[in-house]
Design an enzyme around this catalytic site. Structure first.
Site, PDB file in Angstrom:
ATOM      1  N   SER A  48       0.809  -1.227   0.000  1.00 37.73           N
ATOM      2  CA  SER A  48       0.000   0.000   0.000  1.00 37.73           C
ATOM      3  C   SER A  48       0.837   1.270   0.000  1.00 37.73           C
ATOM      4  O   SER A  48       0.317   2.348   0.278  1.00 37.73           O
ATOM      5  CB  SER A  48      -0.921   0.027   1.224  1.00 37.73           C
ATOM      6  OG  SER A  48      -2.043  -0.766   0.982  1.00 37.73           O
ATOM      7  N   THR A 183       1.413   6.802   0.755  1.00 33.48           N
ATOM      8  CA  THR A 183       0.515   5.685   0.415  1.00 33.48           C
ATOM      9  C   THR A 183       0.304   5.547  -1.082  1.00 33.48           C
ATOM     10  O   THR A 183       0.443   6.527  -1.822  1.00 33.48           O
ATOM     11  CB  THR A 183      -0.867   5.915   1.082  1.00 33.48           C
ATOM     12  OG1 THR A 183      -1.663   4.747   0.963  1.00 33.48           O
ATOM     13  CG2 THR A 183      -1.603   7.083   0.455  1.00 33.48           C
ATOM     14  N   THR A 216      -4.425   6.111   9.195  1.00 33.57           N
ATOM     15  CA  THR A 216      -4.443   5.069   8.170  1.00 33.57           C
ATOM     16  C   THR A 216      -5.859   4.531   8.097  1.00 33.57           C
ATOM     17  O   THR A 216      -6.672   4.740   9.002  1.00 33.57           O
ATOM     18  CB  THR A 216      -3.455   3.937   8.504  1.00 33.57           C
ATOM     19  OG1 THR A 216      -3.516   2.944   7.473  1.00 33.57           O
ATOM     20  CG2 THR A 216      -3.774   3.269   9.833  1.00 33.57           C
TER      21      THR A 216
HETATM   22  N1  ASP Z   1      -5.548   6.047   4.115  1.00 26.74           N
HETATM   23  C1  ASP Z   1      -5.234   5.517   2.815  1.00 26.74           C
HETATM   24  C2  ASP Z   1      -6.148   6.086   1.797  1.00 26.74           C
HETATM   25  O1  ASP Z   1      -7.337   6.131   2.025  1.00 26.74           O
HETATM   26  C3  ASP Z   1      -5.283   4.045   2.695  1.00 26.74           C
HETATM   27  C4  ASP Z   1      -4.772   3.187   3.803  1.00 26.74           C
HETATM   28  O2  ASP Z   1      -4.369   3.646   4.865  1.00 26.74           O
HETATM   29  O3  ASP Z   1      -4.787   1.972   3.607  1.00 26.74           O
HETATM   30  O4  ASP Z   1      -5.691   6.424   0.721  1.00 26.74           O
END
Ligand code: ASP
Length: 317
Positions: A48, A183, A216
């Site tokens: 990710s 990310t 996250t």
């Molecule tokens: N927060 C991230 C997003 O929504 C994704 C994640 O933390 O897995 O882009």
């Protein structure tokens, strides 16, 4: 207790090592927050973040990243492709421009002009996962948190710990806090979708007089609540980092219920926070969120406390 660094998920352990090393040797938290999360960006096993991050619905790897320091200096990049270390691009924007956020092609062009080398961020593994997703026939991106979330039919909302955004908050020996977040976003998202991670106040926030926070999970839910800003403001009012994270999680969940657009409660959002005194904490919507803390020479992975248990579904409301 200084220096200290906190970051999201299991891959936070390796990132913490790099960050702590810098601060142990007298480096500042801004360098630590940048160099720490680069470790996750470089690691193809982290699905990710950065290189090897899962692509969007069109098969394009688009990255978001942001960094903020104790002087309220900010750099952020949105939806940038073919640049392995977007956090360093965000840092460059912080240092060298009058702006705070660069997006898409503009961010890419700025990177190339400043010596970043372009590269294909798709790995054999991420391509395989993408093809599996395509073959599965699942199309609703808002139901997708990670690849495992899709493949396991929503049972595992956290994936297996090798996934998810890395957010980091670091406190250096001089008592200065910085935060970073990087990310590839939600897997199989619509092309152009941007999550919370590069948004100041949502994916991360720092106030030099208070401390910092990062998030996250499903970015849409965090954006709605300005989660990281809320946490820092709660800490300013005297809440402990953990209690401040709990307030943000409760807000996230409340706003999810209120929203008529997205009444899917099987989502995860997790927050981490660290204040100027070196106190830290975390809280998440659901169980399974882990965070890593490096302090006093020891790097430890913790299970976060959470709001609701795995079995809680809409019918229970
Ligand atoms: N927060 C991230 C997003 O929504 C994704 C994640 O933390 O897995 O882009």
């Amino acid at each position: 207790m200084k220096p200290i660094v906190i970051s999201t998920w299991k891959h936070g352990l390796d990132a913490n090592k790099a960050a702590y090393e810098i601060m142990k040797n007298g480096g500042n938290s801004l360098d630590a927050a940048e160099q720490g999360v680069r470790v996750a960006e470089d690691d193809p096993a982290v699905l990710s973040v950065g290189y090897g991050g899962l692509p969007d619905a069109d098969g394009r790897v688009t990255l978001d990243a942001a960094i903020m320091d104790w002087k309220a200096r900010v750099g952020s990049v949105i939806c940038v492709e073919n640049i392995k270390n977007p956090i360093s691009l965000a840092r460059l924007i912080l240092e060298n421009t009058e702006h705070m956020v660069l997006a898409g092609d503009g961010a890419y062009d700025y990177a190339i002009k400043n010596g970043f080398k372009p590269g294909n961020l798709m790995t054999e593994n991420s391509l395989k996962r993408y093809n599996e997703w395509k073959a599965s026939g699942i199309t609703k991106p808002e139901e997708i948190h990670t690849d495992d979330f899709v493949l396991k039919g929503k049972k595992d909302i956290n994936a297996d710990g090798n996934h998810d955004t890395i957010g980091m908050v670091a406190l250096d020996k001089n008592g200065h806090v910085s935060a970073s977040c990087t990310t590839s976003g939600m897997a199989w998202k619509l092309h152009g979708r941007v999550g919370d991670s590069p948004m100041i106040g949502s994916g991360l926030y720092v106030d030099g007089e208070v401390g910092g926070a990062a998030s996250t999970g499903r970015g849409e839910e965090c954006i709605r609540a300005c989660g990281s800003f809320l946490i820092v403001e709660m800490m300013r009012m005297g809440l402990s980092p953990k209690e401040a994270c709990r307030v943000a999680v409760e807000r996230v969940f409340k706003l999810n219920l209120l929203s008529s657009k997205n009444r899917d409660h099987l989502f995860q959002v997790g927050f981490i926070a660290l204040n100027n005194k070196g106190e830290y904490g975390a809280f998440s919507v659901r169980g399974g969120f882990q965070y890593a803390v490096f302090k006093a020479g020891k790097n430890t992975l913790y299970d976060s406390e959470f709001l609701i248990d795995e079995e809680y579904i809409i019918e229970d409301l």
